[in-house]
Design an enzyme around this catalytic site. Sequence first.
Site, PDB file in Angstrom:
ATOM      1  N   GLU A 101       0.406  10.892   5.306  1.00  0.00           N
ATOM      2  CA  GLU A 101       0.129   9.454   5.143  1.00  0.00           C
ATOM      3  C   GLU A 101       1.412   8.680   4.796  1.00  0.00           C
ATOM      4  OE1 GLU A 101      -3.759   8.524   3.833  1.00  0.00           O
ATOM      5  OE2 GLU A 101      -2.972   7.150   2.316  1.00  0.00           O
TER       6      GLU A 101
ATOM      7  N   GLU B 125     -11.215   6.130  -2.531  1.00  0.00           N
ATOM      8  CA  GLU B 125     -11.218   6.538  -1.119  1.00  0.00           C
ATOM      9  C   GLU B 125     -12.348   5.844  -0.343  1.00  0.00           C
ATOM     10  OE1 GLU B 125      -8.512   7.582  -0.598  1.00  0.00           O
ATOM     11  OE2 GLU B 125      -8.217   9.728  -0.717  1.00  0.00           O
TER      12      GLU B 125
ATOM     13  N   ASP C 246       0.827  -1.211   0.000  1.00  0.00           N
ATOM     14  CA  ASP C 246       0.000   0.000   0.000  1.00  0.00           C
ATOM     15  C   ASP C 246       0.863   1.264   0.000  1.00  0.00           C
ATOM     16  OD1 ASP C 246      -2.750   0.582  -0.345  1.00  0.00           O
ATOM     17  OD2 ASP C 246      -2.799   1.503   1.628  1.00  0.00           O
TER      18      ASP C 246
ATOM     19  N   GLU D 226      -9.501  -3.025  -6.513  1.00  0.00           N
ATOM     20  CA  GLU D 226      -9.431  -3.078  -5.043  1.00  0.00           C
ATOM     21  C   GLU D 226      -9.548  -4.534  -4.558  1.00  0.00           C
ATOM     22  OE1 GLU D 226      -8.763  -0.831  -2.716  1.00  0.00           O
ATOM     23  OE2 GLU D 226      -8.765   0.972  -3.941  1.00  0.00           O
TER      24      GLU D 226
HETATM   25  C1  LIG Z   1      -5.272   0.138  -2.650  1.00  0.00           C
HETATM   26  C2  LIG Z   1      -5.709   1.403  -1.963  1.00  0.00           C
HETATM   27  N1  LIG Z   1      -6.926   1.905  -2.220  1.00  0.00           N
HETATM   28  C3  LIG Z   1      -7.331   3.054  -1.576  1.00  0.00           C
HETATM   29  C4  LIG Z   1      -6.546   3.696  -0.693  1.00  0.00           C
HETATM   30  C5  LIG Z   1      -6.981   4.924   0.006  1.00  0.00           C
HETATM   31  N2  LIG Z   1      -6.319   6.078  -0.456  1.00  0.00           N
HETATM   32  C6  LIG Z   1      -5.271   3.137  -0.460  1.00  0.00           C
HETATM   33  N3  LIG Z   1      -4.406   3.680   0.418  1.00  0.00           N
HETATM   34  N4  LIG Z   1      -4.856   1.972  -1.088  1.00  0.00           N
END
Ligand SMILES: Cc1ncc(CN)c(N)n1
Length: 229
Positions: free
Chosen positions: A96, A148, A55, A218
């Site tokens: 973040e 999001e 991520d 996702e």
């Molecule tokens: C895979 C993914 N999707 C969404 C988000 C949220 N910004 C994230 N951090 N990573």
Amino acid sequence: MERGGNGDANGKSTTATWTNLHRPIYERATRHPFILAIREGTVDIPAFKRWLGQDYIFVRDFVPFLASVLLKACKQSDDPSDMEVILGGLASLSDELSWFKSEASKWDVHLYTTAPQKANLEYCRFLQSLASPEVSYIVAVTAFWAIETVYQESFALCLESGSETPAELIDTCRRWGNAGFGQYCQSIQGIADRCLEKAPSDEVKKAEEAFLSVLSYEINFWNMSCGES
Ligand SMILES: Cc1ncc(CN)c(N)n1
């Protein structure tokens, strides 16, 4: 060109209509077994660490995508407050990325030697395609809302009363599951719906396709975190 119109006959917004219409895939993205395992306190820690490293890579690629949405808002939006919402989101990515670094050191995840896995590479490639100037603001902002919202809904589930999320994962869940992030997602949804309401039907169709693509990327991303590639 035909106009897209505002959602269905019951007066629901376009994004709410799509969420209902595509409920099975929406739930596969927002109630994935990886998230349910966090919520039930049974998550496999190597899977969590894999998710964390992957991520971080994704969020680094999310920065230029969001910068492209900001640029499109400045050029194509009819509401100056869109720019402020998107700029706020972009600015928060700096914090973040720092959070990922401190979390990675806590979990002994080596971010700089982590190679992106196939599902992540494919998702990042999709983000790059959306950043093209040929992709309209309407399509890009719809994808932004979906990206999001999947995280918001997923991690909020792990904070609900009755969930057994392990204490050491609460901070991760709060990052995206908190009420403020929920309001931010609603602001983006409001922008997307306002744009979709005025959009020609071919753009509405492209935005719906982008929404469905986000859900599918996702799901693949969660699958990858679980160790399925
Ligand atoms: C895979 C993914 N999707 C969404 C988000 C949220 N910004 C994230 N951090 N990573």
